[in-house]
Design an enzyme around this catalytic site. Sequence first.
Site, short mmCIF file in Angstrom:
data_model
loop_
_atom_site.label_atom_id
_atom_site.label_comp_id
_atom_site.label_asym_id
_atom_site.label_seq_id
_atom_site.Cartn_x
_atom_site.Cartn_y
_atom_site.Cartn_z
N LYS A 28 0.59 -0.58 -0.10
CA LYS A 28 -0.15 -0.15 -0.09
C LYS A 28 0.97 1.31 -0.16
CE LYS A 28 -2.80 -2.46 3.05
NZ LYS A 28 -4.00 -2.33 4.44
N ASP B 197 -7.13 -6.10 9.13
CA ASP B 197 -8.34 -5.57 9.22
C ASP B 197 -9.71 -6.84 9.01
OD1 ASP B 197 -6.54 -5.74 6.45
OD2 ASP B 197 -7.61 -3.65 6.22
C1 GLC Z 1 -3.29 -6.16 2.19
C2 GLC Z 1 -2.21 -6.25 3.64
C3 GLC Z 1 -3.40 -7.69 4.34
C4 GLC Z 1 -5.02 -6.60 4.64
C5 GLC Z 1 -5.45 -6.12 3.09
C6 GLC Z 1 -6.02 -5.44 3.30
O1 GLC Z 1 -3.19 -6.89 1.18
O2 GLC Z 1 -1.16 -6.97 3.06
O3 GLC Z 1 -3.23 -7.70 5.44
O4 GLC Z 1 -5.75 -7.27 5.09
O5 GLC Z 1 -4.12 -5.16 2.56
O6 GLC Z 1 -6.36 -3.77 3.67
#
Ligand code: GLC
Length: 484
Positions: free
Chosen positions: A178, A214
């Site tokens: 991200k 999350d």
């Molecule tokens: C990315 C992260 C993961 C998270 C997902 C949604 O894939 O690696 O940990 O749950 O984003 O936010």
Amino acid sequence: MSLRDAYHWPSRTPSRKGSAIKLNKTLRDHLDDLEYKFTVSTDLLKRVTERFVSELKKGLTTEPGDIPMVPTWVTSCPDGSETGSYLALDMGGTNLRICEVDVQGNGKFDIMQNKYRMPQALKTGTRDELFDYIATCVKKFVDENHPEGDKQLEIGFTFSYPCKQPSIDEAILIAWTKGFDIAGVEGESIVPMFNDALKRVGCNNVTLNAVLNDTTGTLVASNYTKPGTEAGVIFGTGCNACYIERFDEIPKLHGYNFPADMPMIINCEWCDFDNQHVVLPRTKYDLAIDADHPRPGLQTYEKMIAGCYMGDILRRILLDLHEQGILFAGQNVTKLRDPLAMDTSVLSMIEVDPFENLDETQQLLENTYGLTTTEEERHLIRRVCELIGTRAARLSACGVCAIVLKTKKQSLMVGTDGSVYNKYPHFKERLEAAFREILGEEIGSKVITTPAEDGSGVGAALVSALQAKGKALTKDILRSRVKN
Ligand code: GLC
């Protein structure tokens, strides 16, 4: 949850599709080519899902594979008896949120929260800068809301980046996602970094008692208000899922000798599905995104489906068409060359443009990128957005269906959150249509996604409450188990 805020989404309901697109031969030929490359047939959906099931299974063993299937050590969902006040810290891509959740039992809670902007520079700064910022925000919240300063407070930390989790109170970052890229955190345990920062800023009355993803928060919070929910999925900036597994189905943990039917939430961390490039239909645009990414070769699945990348896929297609002399001929495309020029909300706005001549698309392209288009070019662009959005939804469905098939369920209630799910036009319908294609009408129509409660806040508080009841296993509890 915080990912909702990652983009400025249009709030209108989507309009219907434009009239049948009439294009000149050159545009039509290029569009046909893109249609071919971006369309995921039912047959391919099934093949992707089949491969997904085998990767989910492999991840539960000690064999190396693409999907880590991280045990969260949360061994129960709430039973309604949980109560108490807990802090929750949610580190999203755009904001940092601190909440105090008063868990009142039986699906009820009260939440109070402060949101702090996550400065862009922190995402590529140093690790102390990041953790000091987080700790300072926690201190500010605690000082404001507990000025007496003598109460010990427990905090659940929703850290939504791929981690290994040796216990509920430990997390080791596997790789940043991200848009974060901070040295000295990958491969390290984030809890000491957080605790040290709390000390540095003089926040001495806060103790971290749970770290969670999350998806885990989403499942637990959704299950609290909608008992029977057995999976949590985020379709947002990133994409990932968790679900409830039985202990005897997790061979890599058999050394702990837990009862065979003991439940355990497994965080799939499925962003890395198909890093071996066996089954996903990658286009040259997907390959280019991967090559230019700070972690090339990783997160193959996520790079094709998540909100973090859909805008960039469109941007690269538009530039490619320009370079082939098809779009924006003779115009200055400098703005489009900026890798951050386009986020997913652009596709969303174009898909819902209510005007037959796609006038809003015209305004958007002109005002944001200084580009003019003919009406037929705009129709081509809109169709490209639909192709990207539809591919994302259909491939996203494969992961969910793989959970259904892996667990041999006849139905599944999925607590679901994330900006793409909540805001991207037609995403839910496209997703559900693919469920039915993959699993058949009977089971596919019983895979139900429902908008989740606030997993990163309420879910974190509930996981803290479960920890307090010994239902989320700490390193002390795990150390006391015999490990073969
Ligand atoms: C990315 C992260 C993961 C998270 C997902 C949604 O894939 O690696 O940990 O749950 O984003 O936010």
